[in-house]
Design a protein around this motif. Sequence first.
Motif, PDB file in Angstrom:
ATOM      1  N   UNK A  38       5.271  11.840   5.477  1.00 10.02           N
ATOM      2  CA  UNK A  38       5.033  13.053   6.265  1.00 10.02           C
ATOM      3  C   UNK A  38       5.259  14.309   5.425  1.00 10.02           C
ATOM      4  N   UNK A  39       6.304  14.302   4.611  1.00 10.01           N
ATOM      5  CA  UNK A  39       6.604  15.464   3.775  1.00 10.01           C
ATOM      6  C   UNK A  39       5.590  15.627   2.641  1.00 10.01           C
ATOM      7  N   UNK A  40       5.215  14.536   2.002  1.00  8.50           N
ATOM      8  CA  UNK A  40       4.266  14.599   0.890  1.00  8.50           C
ATOM      9  C   UNK A  40       2.894  15.097   1.336  1.00  8.50           C
ATOM     10  N   UNK A  41       2.471  14.685   2.512  1.00  9.30           N
ATOM     11  CA  UNK A  41       1.139  15.080   2.981  1.00  9.30           C
ATOM     12  C   UNK A  41       1.055  16.570   3.306  1.00  9.30           C
ATOM     13  N   UNK A  42       2.188  17.166   3.603  1.00 11.98           N
ATOM     14  CA  UNK A  42       2.185  18.618   3.866  1.00 11.98           C
ATOM     15  C   UNK A  42       1.749  19.381   2.620  1.00 11.98           C
ATOM     16  N   UNK A  43       1.998  18.796   1.443  1.00 18.55           N
ATOM     17  CA  UNK A  43       1.567  19.441   0.199  1.00 18.55           C
ATOM     18  C   UNK A  43       0.048  19.470   0.072  1.00 18.55           C
ATOM     19  N   UNK A  44      -0.633  18.604   0.834  1.00 19.41           N
ATOM     20  CA  UNK A  44      -2.097  18.557   0.804  1.00 19.41           C
ATOM     21  C   UNK A  44      -2.702  19.365   1.939  1.00 19.41           C
ATOM     22  N   UNK A  45      -1.870  20.120   2.651  1.00 18.88           N
ATOM     23  CA  UNK A  45      -2.359  20.925   3.767  1.00 18.88           C
ATOM     24  C   UNK A  45      -2.534  20.152   5.062  1.00 18.88           C
ATOM     25  N   UNK A  46      -2.004  18.943   5.086  1.00 19.73           N
ATOM     26  CA  UNK A  46      -2.118  18.121   6.298  1.00 19.73           C
ATOM     27  C   UNK A  46      -0.967  18.464   7.238  1.00 19.73           C
ATOM     28  N   UNK A  47      -1.289  18.690   8.492  1.00 21.48           N
ATOM     29  CA  UNK A  47      -0.259  18.973   9.499  1.00 21.48           C
ATOM     30  C   UNK A  47       0.318  17.638   9.976  1.00 21.48           C
ATOM     31  N   UNK A  85       0.833  -1.208   0.000  1.00 19.56           N
ATOM     32  CA  UNK A  85       0.000   0.000   0.000  1.00 19.56           C
ATOM     33  C   UNK A  85       0.866   1.254   0.000  1.00 19.56           C
ATOM     34  N   UNK A  86       1.951   1.247   0.770  1.00 18.26           N
ATOM     35  CA  UNK A  86       2.827   2.416   0.823  1.00 18.26           C
ATOM     36  C   UNK A  86       3.406   2.752  -0.537  1.00 18.26           C
ATOM     37  N   UNK A  87       3.559   1.737  -1.388  1.00 20.93           N
ATOM     38  CA  UNK A  87       4.104   1.982  -2.721  1.00 20.93           C
ATOM     39  C   UNK A  87       3.103   2.648  -3.648  1.00 20.93           C
ATOM     40  N   UNK A  88       1.868   2.798  -3.187  1.00 25.44           N
ATOM     41  CA  UNK A  88       0.823   3.475  -3.972  1.00 25.44           C
ATOM     42  C   UNK A  88       0.422   4.738  -3.217  1.00 25.44           C
ATOM     43  N   UNK A  89       1.246   5.783  -3.316  1.00 26.49           N
ATOM     44  CA  UNK A  89       1.053   6.989  -2.510  1.00 26.49           C
ATOM     45  C   UNK A  89      -0.323   7.611  -2.694  1.00 26.49           C
ATOM     46  N   UNK A  90      -0.783   7.732  -3.937  1.00 29.14           N
ATOM     47  CA  UNK A  90      -2.078   8.385  -4.164  1.00 29.14           C
ATOM     48  C   UNK A  90      -3.202   7.645  -3.455  1.00 29.14           C
ATOM     49  N   UNK A  91      -3.131   6.312  -3.427  1.00 28.21           N
ATOM     50  CA  UNK A  91      -4.158   5.527  -2.739  1.00 28.21           C
ATOM     51  C   UNK A  91      -4.094   5.767  -1.237  1.00 28.21           C
ATOM     52  N   UNK A  92      -2.884   5.825  -0.684  1.00 26.40           N
ATOM     53  CA  UNK A  92      -2.745   6.105   0.751  1.00 26.40           C
ATOM     54  C   UNK A  92      -3.288   7.487   1.073  1.00 26.40           C
ATOM     55  N   UNK A  93      -2.949   8.454   0.234  1.00 26.41           N
ATOM     56  CA  UNK A  93      -3.412   9.828   0.451  1.00 26.41           C
ATOM     57  C   UNK A  93      -4.935   9.930   0.358  1.00 26.41           C
ATOM     58  N   UNK A  94      -5.501   9.404  -0.721  1.00 29.00           N
ATOM     59  CA  UNK A  94      -6.929   9.605  -0.985  1.00 29.00           C
ATOM     60  C   UNK A  94      -7.829   8.621  -0.241  1.00 29.00           C
ATOM     61  N   UNK A  95      -7.360   7.378  -0.069  1.00 32.84           N
ATOM     62  CA  UNK A  95      -8.218   6.337   0.494  1.00 32.84           C
ATOM     63  C   UNK A  95      -8.020   6.097   1.982  1.00 32.84           C
ATOM     64  N   UNK A  96      -6.940   6.649   2.533  1.00 33.75           N
ATOM     65  CA  UNK A  96      -6.684   6.473   3.963  1.00 33.75           C
ATOM     66  C   UNK A  96      -6.644   7.819   4.679  1.00 33.75           C
ATOM     67  N   UNK A  97      -5.676   8.645   4.314  1.00 33.04           N
ATOM     68  CA  UNK A  97      -5.467   9.898   5.054  1.00 33.04           C
ATOM     69  C   UNK A  97      -6.642  10.857   4.898  1.00 33.04           C
ATOM     70  N   UNK A  98      -7.101  11.082   3.681  1.00 35.03           N
ATOM     71  CA  UNK A  98      -8.162  12.060   3.432  1.00 35.03           C
ATOM     72  C   UNK A  98      -9.550  11.433   3.362  1.00 35.03           C
ATOM     73  N   UNK A 129      -9.350  -4.845   9.510  1.00 40.13           N
ATOM     74  CA  UNK A 129      -8.505  -5.047   8.333  1.00 40.13           C
ATOM     75  C   UNK A 129      -9.209  -4.394   7.154  1.00 40.13           C
ATOM     76  N   UNK A 130      -8.551  -3.413   6.527  1.00 37.84           N
ATOM     77  CA  UNK A 130      -9.142  -2.660   5.421  1.00 37.84           C
ATOM     78  C   UNK A 130      -8.364  -2.887   4.128  1.00 37.84           C
ATOM     79  N   UNK A 131      -9.090  -2.852   3.017  1.00 35.64           N
ATOM     80  CA  UNK A 131      -8.474  -2.897   1.698  1.00 35.64           C
ATOM     81  C   UNK A 131      -8.188  -1.456   1.268  1.00 35.64           C
ATOM     82  N   UNK A 132      -6.913  -1.129   1.130  1.00 37.72           N
ATOM     83  CA  UNK A 132      -6.507   0.233   0.767  1.00 37.72           C
ATOM     84  C   UNK A 132      -7.190   0.723  -0.498  1.00 37.72           C
TER      85      UNK A 132
END
Length: 486
Positions: A163-172, A23-36, A304-307
């Motif tokens: 951590x650095x990439x998410x700052x670009x999305x306005x995430x603290x 999952x970590x190798x798919x940054x956009x999925x982590x950003x859109x489907x988990x973090x946001x 257990x979630x599917x990313x």
Amino acid sequence: MSNQENSQSAPRQLSVEKVGGTSMSAYEAVRDNIVLYPASPYNRVLVVSAYGGVTNLLLEHKKTGQPGVYGLFARGDDSHNWQEALETLRAELLKINSELFSDGEQLKHANAFIDARITDTREVLVHLHEICRHGHFELREHLLTVRELLASIGEAHSAYNLAELLKNQGVNSVFVDLTGWDRKEILPLDEHIETAFADVDFSTTLPIVTGYAHCEENLISTFDRGYSEMTFSRIAVMLKATEAVIHKEFHLSSADPRLVGEENAVPIGKTSYDIADQLANLGMEAIHPGAGKGLRQARIPLRIMNTFEPEHHGTLITADYKSEEPKVEIIAGMDSLIAVEIFDQEMMNEQGNYEAQILKVTNRNKCQVVSKDFNANTITLYINSTLNKVNHATSQLEELFPSAQITTSKLCMVSAMGSNMRVKGLLAKAIQSLADKGINIEAMHQNTRQVEMQIFVDSDCYATAVKALHQKLIEVHDHGMAIASH
């Protein structure tokens, strides 16, 4: 509102979540489907694994055993081999960075961060290699520390980047480094966690945490490559999380979709830590048993979630779940086992003594005994190990019991599992489904706990047996989007 919507929109008090390497190798999925997803990124902690394949380069390939930097260094021979592997690793990590960061300044800092770690590691290992050329220093005495040092690089790399990439999305977001890279003191794990999170306001900050934690307990000595799940579990316990979540690239399903077909495999909606332990025994971990134990004791549910399918509620694992309606939930197994049968007329009334001595031999030879059975004069072990290790163990057993006849055979095991399998006629259905496919049963087990049935058949019949049991025991019930939706 549906149950699914309820589960996704329920207020999050504090969720501790682990993101796997694929999952970590798919940054956009982590950003859109988990973090946001679904709304606020806060009131959660993300514990991350290294990017997919990186730990294989650092240590050794998990499946093939091909040595990485650690494996080559541990040989203690030509230092050029491990140094070349380390430079290959450096190039791969910098390549990952170049694919993730579009901002030149961010890329520069990310490269400098991981470059410094790899360069420092190289210097440490060169010095250690030279020191161990002298007779007073034994390389093997330092290998556990070397393995820990190398393993930590992967998680530090992925956590820093996220951590650095998410700052670009306005995430603290904030990088929480538990690897102990620059620490002079080694703390107990619990104290290390308390110190790291002491000043974090979870309502306004998203901590991105390394999956490796350097501590007095030395996680890698006990859990080896399961260390990230132990870190994740202990953080959840120490922070008194409302829920623990593991994000994987697939659902925990009724069977391997590759064997039974994507259209036939059904996600598991609910199950118990008991079933999670049974899966771990088969090498199909939902979570490492040691990590699951901590969550279970703290009464923290695990999801257990599917990313790649965030709208699905996933699998909720709890300590006390038991299906109200008896049913089979999962068909799993092991496609390659070696059965070792020890027959001895002198075993009568001495099974306990024989078993104790036999298990000492298998443990010494690092042969995983998945299951065993015995009668008046026979003990049969079902072992998951290499043929070479089993042969060594068998030779030692022959010396230990000169009057015994010891034989080996190749088998596989198919297993039906469920939190409540007190189904009348279940055994008959299972046997008939295999008989209909012309499969002969070599052995089978079902104990009074009624959560698992193990059937041993010829190793060539594994895929056919899994499909037959899945068709007869699960597919006929047409469960829909999940077994035990919630």
